[in-house]
Every structure is written in C-alpha cells, then in structure tokens.
Design a protein around this motif. Structure first.
Motif, PDB file in Angstrom:
ATOM      1  N   GLY A  33     -10.166  -2.417 -12.108  1.00 55.53           N
ATOM      2  CA  GLY A  33     -10.083  -3.394 -11.030  1.00 55.53           C
ATOM      3  C   GLY A  33      -8.669  -3.843 -10.717  1.00 55.53           C
ATOM      4  O   GLY A  33      -8.470  -4.889 -10.101  1.00 55.53           O
ATOM      5  N   GLU A  76      -8.057   1.850 -11.246  1.00 56.57           N
ATOM      6  CA  GLU A  76      -9.146   1.517 -10.316  1.00 56.57           C
ATOM      7  C   GLU A  76     -10.378   1.065 -11.102  1.00 56.57           C
ATOM      8  O   GLU A  76     -11.030   0.077 -10.740  1.00 56.57           O
ATOM      9  CB  GLU A  76      -9.474   2.722  -9.434  1.00 56.57           C
ATOM     10  N   VAL A 131      -6.302  -1.558  -9.260  1.00 53.80           N
ATOM     11  CA  VAL A 131      -5.922  -0.805  -8.062  1.00 53.80           C
ATOM     12  C   VAL A 131      -7.161  -0.545  -7.228  1.00 53.80           C
ATOM     13  O   VAL A 131      -8.253  -0.319  -7.758  1.00 53.80           O
ATOM     14  CB  VAL A 131      -5.247   0.541  -8.456  1.00 53.80           C
ATOM     15  N   LYS A 132      -6.968  -0.609  -5.915  1.00 51.65           N
ATOM     16  CA  LYS A 132      -8.048  -0.302  -4.978  1.00 51.65           C
ATOM     17  C   LYS A 132      -7.655   0.943  -4.192  1.00 51.65           C
ATOM     18  O   LYS A 132      -6.524   1.066  -3.723  1.00 51.65           O
ATOM     19  CB  LYS A 132      -8.264  -1.487  -4.033  1.00 51.65           C
ATOM     20  N   ARG A 133      -8.601   1.864  -4.072  1.00 52.96           N
ATOM     21  CA  ARG A 133      -8.404   3.106  -3.312  1.00 52.96           C
ATOM     22  C   ARG A 133      -9.018   2.886  -1.939  1.00 52.96           C
ATOM     23  O   ARG A 133     -10.189   2.541  -1.811  1.00 52.96           O
ATOM     24  CB  ARG A 133      -9.104   4.253  -4.036  1.00 52.96           C
ATOM     25  N   ILE A 134      -8.229   3.108  -0.894  1.00 51.81           N
ATOM     26  CA  ILE A 134      -8.689   2.895   0.478  1.00 51.81           C
ATOM     27  C   ILE A 134      -8.706   4.235   1.195  1.00 51.81           C
ATOM     28  O   ILE A 134      -7.681   4.920   1.277  1.00 51.81           O
ATOM     29  CB  ILE A 134      -7.761   1.919   1.223  1.00 51.81           C
ATOM     30  N   THR A 142      -5.141  -4.849  -6.343  1.00 56.62           N
ATOM     31  CA  THR A 142      -6.110  -5.905  -6.095  1.00 56.62           C
ATOM     32  C   THR A 142      -5.449  -7.235  -6.465  1.00 56.62           C
ATOM     33  O   THR A 142      -4.303  -7.267  -6.933  1.00 56.62           O
ATOM     34  CB  THR A 142      -7.353  -5.705  -6.976  1.00 56.62           C
ATOM     35  N   GLN A 148       0.838  -1.206   0.000  1.00 55.20           N
ATOM     36  CA  GLN A 148       0.000   0.000   0.000  1.00 55.20           C
ATOM     37  C   GLN A 148       0.866   1.247   0.000  1.00 55.20           C
ATOM     38  O   GLN A 148       1.896   1.297   0.678  1.00 55.20           O
ATOM     39  CB  GLN A 148      -0.871   0.045   1.253  1.00 55.20           C
ATOM     40  N   TYR A 180      -3.428   3.537  -1.743  1.00 51.35           N
ATOM     41  CA  TYR A 180      -3.723   2.735  -2.924  1.00 51.35           C
ATOM     42  C   TYR A 180      -2.985   1.408  -2.798  1.00 51.35           C
ATOM     43  O   TYR A 180      -1.854   1.358  -2.299  1.00 51.35           O
ATOM     44  CB  TYR A 180      -3.262   3.465  -4.195  1.00 51.35           C
ATOM     45  N   GLU A 181      -3.650   0.347  -3.250  1.00 49.95           N
ATOM     46  CA  GLU A 181      -3.009  -0.957  -3.274  1.00 49.95           C
ATOM     47  C   GLU A 181      -3.510  -1.737  -4.471  1.00 49.95           C
ATOM     48  O   GLU A 181      -4.572  -1.432  -5.031  1.00 49.95           O
ATOM     49  CB  GLU A 181      -3.266  -1.730  -1.985  1.00 49.95           C
TER      50      GLU A 181
END
Length: 122
Positions: A62, A59, A64-67, A81, A33, A78-79
């Motif tokens: 699918g 994102e 990259v995931k935004r947290i 998936t 992350q 960001y991390e």
C-alpha cells in the motif's frame, strides 16, 4: 538488558524499506507520478526485473499505487499513496544523515551514482 526486543512492526518496516533499491524508488516517486521508464532513468543499474519486483512489493504494502490509463498504447504510471508520501520526512532525515557522514563514496556506492542525477539534495 536481555529482555529488550525490537518491535515487530519496526522489524517488518525495516525489512521492506531496507531492501536494495526500495529507498531509491520511493525517493524517485516523492517528486510525483512516474512511468516505469522514468524510474529506470533516474536509478542507473536498477534492472527492469528488479524494478518490477520492488514496485509489486511496494504496491502490495500500500505504499505505491499503479495507475493504468486506457489509451492506445496503454500508459502505466506509479505514484506514492498517502502511506508512501508519509515516508518523505524519513527519507529527508536519511539524506541529512548521509550528507553528514558520507564525505566520500566508496567505489561500490559511487558505481550506482556515476553519470546520474542525484535523487537527494546533494
């Protein structure tokens, strides 16, 4: 020979992954992350606007995931998936290819690597 065509799935994947900065962003996130500012520090010459654009595209795909952490101030990280992490062997192979074939960097390529830590193994 005329009836050979490129697979549309390959074409779509390469259109996304072949965009400037995208591979470097993925490479940066393979180590875990990261905050937006961490990524900009890892990739010199990447503007905030371009990073935001690429992160949104990744994102949407699918990869990259935004947290968002509801703290004060709000913290966003960001991390990758699972889909994004599956690109690690691909990125490793690109690194091996680059190590084999890029014995020197042209002025255009070396500009983005001046005074920076390498995202690859070299």
């Amino acid at each position: 020979m005329d009836d050979l065509k490129i697979c549309p799935k390959f074409e779509a994947a390469f259109a996304l992954l072949g965009q400037r900065w995208t591979g470097l962003i993925i490479r940066a996130l393979l180590s875990g992350q990261r905050r937006f500012s961490d990524i900009t520090q890892m990739i010199p010459h990447l503007s905030d606007r371009m990073l935001a654009e690429r992160l949104k595209a990744l994102e949407a795909e699918g990869i990259v995931k935004r947290i968002v952490y509801p703290e004060t101030p709000v913290r966003v990280e960001y991390e990758l998936t699972d889909k994004g992490r599956e690109l690690e062997p691909v990125m490793d192979q690109v690194q091996k290819w680059a190590d084999k074939w890029y014995h020197y960097l042209s002025p255009e390529l070396s500009l983005s690597h001046q005074n920076s830590n390498s995202l690859g193994d070299s």
